[in-house]
Design an enzyme around this catalytic site. Structure first.
Site, short mmCIF file in Angstrom:
data_model
loop_
_atom_site.label_atom_id
_atom_site.label_comp_id
_atom_site.label_asym_id
_atom_site.label_seq_id
_atom_site.Cartn_x
_atom_site.Cartn_y
_atom_site.Cartn_z
N ASP A 1 1.62 -6.03 4.38
CA ASP A 1 2.34 -6.88 3.43
C ASP A 1 3.42 -7.65 4.18
OD1 ASP A 1 2.79 -6.73 0.06
OD2 ASP A 1 4.37 -7.65 1.28
N ILE A 2 3.56 -8.92 3.85
CA ILE A 2 4.52 -9.78 4.57
C ILE A 2 5.97 -9.40 4.25
CG2 ILE A 2 4.74 -11.68 2.90
CD1 ILE A 2 4.23 -13.58 5.33
N ASN B 1 -1.03 -4.02 -9.32
CA ASN B 1 -0.40 -4.74 -10.42
C ASN B 1 -1.41 -5.67 -11.07
OD1 ASN B 1 2.26 -3.69 -9.98
ND2 ASN B 1 2.41 -5.01 -8.18
N GLU C 1 1.75 -11.00 -8.50
CA GLU C 1 2.14 -12.25 -7.84
C GLU C 1 0.91 -13.00 -7.33
OE1 GLU C 1 4.32 -13.10 -3.62
OE2 GLU C 1 5.11 -11.44 -4.80
N VAL C 2 -0.03 -12.29 -6.76
CA VAL C 2 -1.19 -12.93 -6.14
C VAL C 2 -2.44 -12.58 -6.96
CG1 VAL C 2 -2.58 -13.17 -4.05
CG2 VAL C 2 -0.12 -12.75 -3.86
N HIS D 1 -5.84 -6.48 -5.57
CA HIS D 1 -5.40 -5.79 -4.35
C HIS D 1 -4.77 -4.45 -4.73
CE1 HIS D 1 -2.21 -8.54 -5.71
NE2 HIS D 1 -1.33 -7.62 -5.31
N HIS E 1 -1.92 -1.84 -3.22
CA HIS E 1 -0.84 -1.60 -2.26
C HIS E 1 -0.94 -0.14 -1.80
CE1 HIS E 1 1.80 -5.11 -3.54
NE2 HIS E 1 1.01 -5.00 -4.60
#
Ligand code: 5GP
Length: 117
Positions: free
Chosen positions: A34-35, A92, A100-101, A105, A107
């Site tokens: 993760d960035i 999420n 957000e994206v 995905h 995490h």
């Protein structure tokens, strides 16, 4: 069917249009750092197919895609050492979860005690 935006940031990472710190890849999934990490270990695991969220993935992905994806998540926990002291998985979906994206995905968070949920 939920609309999938092929210009989302993870779709661009899958197409190698933008870079990522890759930690794992197979036929079904790509995993990368993760960035903006929220823990010492913070990896994102994404399916290779175009799915917006967990619900979309669960409803439309084939059984091999679903099995392959979750086996990839397990590979990431092993490969990163997260399985030794434990980890947290989060996915999420939608506005309430502040997704957000819009590419499904998971995490993988670990590397320290994460506290109670
Ligand atoms: P969400 O809120 O959708 O569950 O989480 C999206 C995650 O993607 C966030 O933790 C955010 O830091 C991460 N992220 C957003 N843009 C990028 C990017 O360009 N590269 C990487 N590696 N992570 C990103």
């Amino acid at each position: 069917m939920i609309h999938y935006d092929p210009e989302n940031i993870f779709a661009k990472i899958l197409r190698s249009e933008i870079p990522c710190k890759k930690v794992y890849e197979d036929d079904y999934a790509l995993a990368f750092a993760d960035i903006f990490p929220k823990a010492p270990l913070h990896i994102l695991v994404i399916p290779k197919g175009a799915y917006t969220c967990f619900s979309d993935f669960s409803q439309r992905a084939s059984d091999p895609e679903i099995v392959g994806f979750f086996k990839a998540v397990e590979c990431v926990t092993q490969q990163t050492g997260a399985h030794k002291d434990g980890y947290r998985l989060i996915s999420n979906k939608g506005a309430n979860a502040h997704q957000e994206v819009p590419h499904f995905h998971v995490h993988v968070l670990g590397g320290k005690s994460l506290g109670g949920f």
